[in-house]
Design a protein around this motif. Structure first.
Motif, PDB file in Angstrom:
ATOM      1  N   THR A 144      -1.815  -0.036  -6.409  1.00 60.76           N
ATOM      2  CA  THR A 144      -0.893   1.044  -6.073  1.00 60.76           C
ATOM      3  C   THR A 144       0.276   0.502  -5.271  1.00 60.76           C
ATOM      4  OG1 THR A 144      -2.671   2.696  -6.057  1.00 60.76           O
ATOM      5  CG2 THR A 144      -0.626   3.270  -4.916  1.00 60.76           C
ATOM      6  N   LEU A 145       1.471   0.868  -5.679  1.00 66.04           N
ATOM      7  CA  LEU A 145       2.688   0.505  -4.969  1.00 66.04           C
ATOM      8  C   LEU A 145       3.213   1.743  -4.241  1.00 66.04           C
ATOM      9  CD1 LEU A 145       5.081  -1.529  -4.465  1.00 66.04           C
ATOM     10  CD2 LEU A 145       6.172  -0.448  -6.448  1.00 66.04           C
ATOM     11  N   LYS A 146       3.517   1.589  -2.964  1.00 66.59           N
ATOM     12  CA  LYS A 146       4.081   2.669  -2.152  1.00 66.59           C
ATOM     13  C   LYS A 146       5.517   2.305  -1.792  1.00 66.59           C
ATOM     14  CE  LYS A 146       3.363   4.894   2.375  1.00 66.59           C
ATOM     15  NZ  LYS A 146       2.460   4.924   3.554  1.00 66.59           N
ATOM     16  N   VAL A 147       6.429   3.223  -2.022  1.00 66.37           N
ATOM     17  CA  VAL A 147       7.839   2.981  -1.728  1.00 66.37           C
ATOM     18  C   VAL A 147       8.368   4.140  -0.893  1.00 66.37           C
ATOM     19  CG1 VAL A 147      10.147   2.629  -2.667  1.00 66.37           C
ATOM     20  CG2 VAL A 147       8.167   1.728  -3.901  1.00 66.37           C
ATOM     21  N   LYS A 148       8.927   3.812   0.292  1.00 68.17           N
ATOM     22  CA  LYS A 148       9.590   4.825   1.109  1.00 68.17           C
ATOM     23  C   LYS A 148      11.071   4.452   1.193  1.00 68.17           C
ATOM     24  CE  LYS A 148       7.546   6.599   4.680  1.00 68.17           C
ATOM     25  NZ  LYS A 148       6.963   6.787   6.038  1.00 68.17           N
ATOM     26  N   PHE A 149      11.929   5.396   0.824  1.00 71.06           N
ATOM     27  CA  PHE A 149      13.362   5.146   0.791  1.00 71.06           C
ATOM     28  C   PHE A 149      14.004   5.407   2.159  1.00 71.06           C
ATOM     29  CE2 PHE A 149      12.198   6.167  -3.605  1.00 71.06           C
ATOM     30  CZ  PHE A 149      12.683   5.025  -4.246  1.00 71.06           C
ATOM     31  N   ALA A 150      15.268   5.036   2.265  1.00 75.67           N
ATOM     32  CA  ALA A 150      16.000   5.186   3.527  1.00 75.67           C
ATOM     33  C   ALA A 150      16.082   6.642   3.967  1.00 75.67           C
ATOM     34  CB  ALA A 150      17.400   4.587   3.387  1.00 75.67           C
ATOM     35  N   ASP A 151      16.052   7.571   3.005  1.00 77.55           N
ATOM     36  CA  ASP A 151      16.112   8.993   3.357  1.00 77.55           C
ATOM     37  C   ASP A 151      14.727   9.575   3.653  1.00 77.55           C
ATOM     38  OD1 ASP A 151      14.962   9.060   0.881  1.00 77.55           O
ATOM     39  OD2 ASP A 151      16.512  10.295  -0.072  1.00 77.55           O
ATOM     40  N   PHE A 152      13.718   8.671   3.744  1.00 76.42           N
ATOM     41  CA  PHE A 152      12.340   9.011   4.086  1.00 76.42           C
ATOM     42  C   PHE A 152      11.580   9.703   2.951  1.00 76.42           C
ATOM     43  CE2 PHE A 152      14.153   8.212   8.199  1.00 76.42           C
ATOM     44  CZ  PHE A 152      13.131   7.576   8.900  1.00 76.42           C
TER      45      PHE A 152
ATOM     46  N   GLU B  15      18.441   2.579  -8.480  1.00 75.24           N
ATOM     47  CA  GLU B  15      19.893   2.735  -8.507  1.00 75.24           C
ATOM     48  C   GLU B  15      20.491   2.251  -7.179  1.00 75.24           C
ATOM     49  OE1 GLU B  15      20.686   6.787  -9.529  1.00 75.24           O
ATOM     50  OE2 GLU B  15      20.136   6.501 -11.633  1.00 75.24           O
ATOM     51  N   GLU B  16      21.187   3.129  -6.472  1.00 76.97           N
ATOM     52  CA  GLU B  16      21.842   2.735  -5.218  1.00 76.97           C
ATOM     53  C   GLU B  16      20.980   3.016  -3.989  1.00 76.97           C
ATOM     54  OE1 GLU B  16      24.660   1.033  -5.205  1.00 76.97           O
ATOM     55  OE2 GLU B  16      24.513   1.143  -7.390  1.00 76.97           O
ATOM     56  N   LYS B  17      19.743   3.467  -4.212  1.00 77.31           N
ATOM     57  CA  LYS B  17      18.866   3.780  -3.089  1.00 77.31           C
ATOM     58  C   LYS B  17      18.439   2.512  -2.364  1.00 77.31           C
ATOM     59  CE  LYS B  17      16.830   7.931  -5.166  1.00 77.31           C
ATOM     60  NZ  LYS B  17      15.559   8.568  -5.597  1.00 77.31           N
ATOM     61  N   LYS B  18      18.260   2.644  -1.065  1.00 76.38           N
ATOM     62  CA  LYS B  18      17.741   1.533  -0.287  1.00 76.38           C
ATOM     63  C   LYS B  18      16.316   1.861   0.159  1.00 76.38           C
ATOM     64  CE  LYS B  18      22.015  -0.569   1.327  1.00 76.38           C
ATOM     65  NZ  LYS B  18      22.750  -1.122   2.512  1.00 76.38           N
ATOM     66  N   ILE B  19      15.527   0.802   0.293  1.00 75.64           N
ATOM     67  CA  ILE B  19      14.113   0.958   0.604  1.00 75.64           C
ATOM     68  C   ILE B  19      13.845   0.523   2.041  1.00 75.64           C
ATOM     69  CG2 ILE B  19      11.800   0.086   0.052  1.00 75.64           C
ATOM     70  CD1 ILE B  19      12.743  -0.108  -2.868  1.00 75.64           C
ATOM     71  N   ARG B  20      13.107   1.354   2.771  1.00 75.60           N
ATOM     72  CA  ARG B  20      12.786   1.018   4.158  1.00 75.60           C
ATOM     73  C   ARG B  20      11.336   0.585   4.338  1.00 75.60           C
ATOM     74  NH1 ARG B  20      10.985   4.336   8.144  1.00 75.60           N
ATOM     75  NH2 ARG B  20      12.771   3.731   9.429  1.00 75.60           N
ATOM     76  N   LEU B  21      10.473   0.876   3.345  1.00 76.80           N
ATOM     77  CA  LEU B  21       9.061   0.490   3.449  1.00 76.80           C
ATOM     78  C   LEU B  21       8.489   0.194   2.069  1.00 76.80           C
ATOM     79  CD1 LEU B  21       6.207   2.061   5.513  1.00 76.80           C
ATOM     80  CD2 LEU B  21       5.983   1.986   3.014  1.00 76.80           C
ATOM     81  N   LEU B  22       7.679  -0.853   1.992  1.00 73.50           N
ATOM     82  CA  LEU B  22       6.909  -1.160   0.787  1.00 73.50           C
ATOM     83  C   LEU B  22       5.438  -1.301   1.175  1.00 73.50           C
ATOM     84  CD1 LEU B  22       8.903  -3.849  -1.259  1.00 73.50           C
ATOM     85  CD2 LEU B  22       8.461  -1.474  -1.911  1.00 73.50           C
ATOM     86  N   GLY B  23       4.580  -0.865   0.292  1.00 69.11           N
ATOM     87  CA  GLY B  23       3.147  -1.027   0.514  1.00 69.11           C
ATOM     88  C   GLY B  23       2.453  -1.375  -0.784  1.00 69.11           C
ATOM     89  N   VAL B  24       1.432  -2.210  -0.702  1.00 65.58           N
ATOM     90  CA  VAL B  24       0.620  -2.580  -1.861  1.00 65.58           C
ATOM     91  C   VAL B  24      -0.839  -2.376  -1.491  1.00 65.58           C
ATOM     92  CG1 VAL B  24      -0.123  -4.444  -3.399  1.00 65.58           C
ATOM     93  CG2 VAL B  24       2.282  -4.282  -2.705  1.00 65.58           C
TER      94      VAL B  24
END
Length: 364
Positions: free
Chosen positions: A293-301, A334-343
């Protein structure tokens, strides 16, 4: 004269769908039938294969293999994107078929499950006949094939289901259990991954017979709690119940970045770090899993997760990284930025699930 005590035993079936995702695609799209097909990955060599058709397997293509390697082995390989919503719908139908015969169903993933039919709902009695009927129901209602293993416990049933794939049905009764286990290559033992198999071979353990020669205390010294399980299982002893409500377990790692990231190369570097940490934690637990499982949290939370379930148990960094990169590549950043990744890795076989088994193998 004292009355002979009646033997009690379990009748366990393990059902495993044949090349599940690929078979569903070949059923729904005639142009894929009879062709070497990979579900997941891409013809440009990026990503990894989730599963593949038996026509592709003849060339050595396997699940969790990189697309690049798969194309080297099979240049005419066809790639198609997975349709998980369809697979889940089919899986629910399969589960409803199981439910006609027993309520004791322990799903392992979308395409496989244990069934305890010791007391079946239709009073058929024979586990072999029930397995045949389930296979027939799946074929008639879904136009798919499944392989079944039938035995006295989960361990043997699981191995038996893989014995005559595809569309197989293998029964291993009590008189055949010990001879079967003794001749079984150690890497075929459920719960023995690549790392453990390599260690066993260095110790001169190549088959079940070799494993049986070891004292329990020495196996525990070498393999921890799992050593006790290996000692019992090679003697045909497996007291694990079929649990309809399995507790979900996972091992994971995640990082929040000081600065939000959008650069794919930097994201891949972070995924490699996370994959290594998860692999190390799995190794410490002597565990392997099937669902990444990949977890992605973007800059906008805002947050999303993406998962992929493999057809085999893994814990190595390379596979974790390849699948994680593939899952990330399928997300429209796209142009989104990522603030957190989890595996994380779940749906796994762990030494904490290995309990101490006592007693003798019950007759079937």
């Amino acid at each position: 004269m004292a009355q002979k005590e009646e033997n009690t035993y379990k009748k366990i079936i393990h059902i495993d769908m044949d090349a599940f995702y690929a078979s569903v695609e070949q059923r729904d799209f005639p142009e894929f039938r009879g062709k070497a097909l990979a579900v997941g990955g891409s013809p440009d060599g990026r990503g990894v294969v989730a599963t593949c058709s038996y026509e592709a397997r003849q060339y050595g293509v396997r699940s969790a293999m990189s697309s690049r390697k798969a194309l080297e082995l099979c240049p005419h390989l066809i790639f198609t994107r997975p349709r998980f919503d369809v697979y889940r719908e089919v899986s629910l139908h399969i589960r409803s078929i199981f439910g006609r015969y027993t309520d004791l169903i322990e799903p392992l993933s979308l395409d496989e499950a244990y069934l305890d039919v010791t007391e079946d709902k239709l009073h058929i009695g024979s586990a072999i006949d029930i397995a045949k009927k389930i296979k027939e129901n799946i074929q008639e209602e879904l136009q798919l094939t499944a392989s079944a293993g039938v035995s006295t416990n989960k361990f043997i049933a699981k191995i038996a289901s893989d014995y005559q794939k595809p569309d197989g049905l293998t029964f291993i009764g009590p008189s055949k259990v010990i001879p079967f286990i003794e001749t079984l290559p150690i890497e075929k033992f459920f719960g023995v991954g690549k790392v453990t198999a390599a260690k066993m071979k260095k110790l001169g353990i190549f088959t079940g017979y070799d494993l049986k020669q070891w004292e329990e205390s020495k196996l525990i010294r070498q393999f921890g709690k799992a050593g006790g399980f290996y000692y019992n299982i090679v003697r045909g002893i497996d007291r694990r119940e079929v649990h309809p409500n399995r507790i979900s377990k996972s091992v994971g790692a995640e990082d929040t970045f000081e600065n939000d990231i959008n650069d794919p190369e930097l994201l891949h570097i972070e995924l490699e770090k996370l994959s290594k940490r998860v692999s190390q934690r799995m190794t410490a637990k002597n565990a392997e899993g099937k669902t990444i499982t990949l977890k992605v949290k973007f800059a906008d939370f805002t947050q999303i997760t993406r998962s992929q379930t493999l057809t085999k148990y893994i814990s190595d960094t390379d596979t974790l990284l390849e699948i994680s990169k593939s899952l990330l590549g399928a997300i429209d950043i796209e142009e989104k930025k990522i603030r957190l990744l989890g595996v994380s890795l779940s749906n796994f076989w762990s030494d904490k699930e290995l309990i101490s088994y006592n007693g003798q193998l019950s007759l079937f």
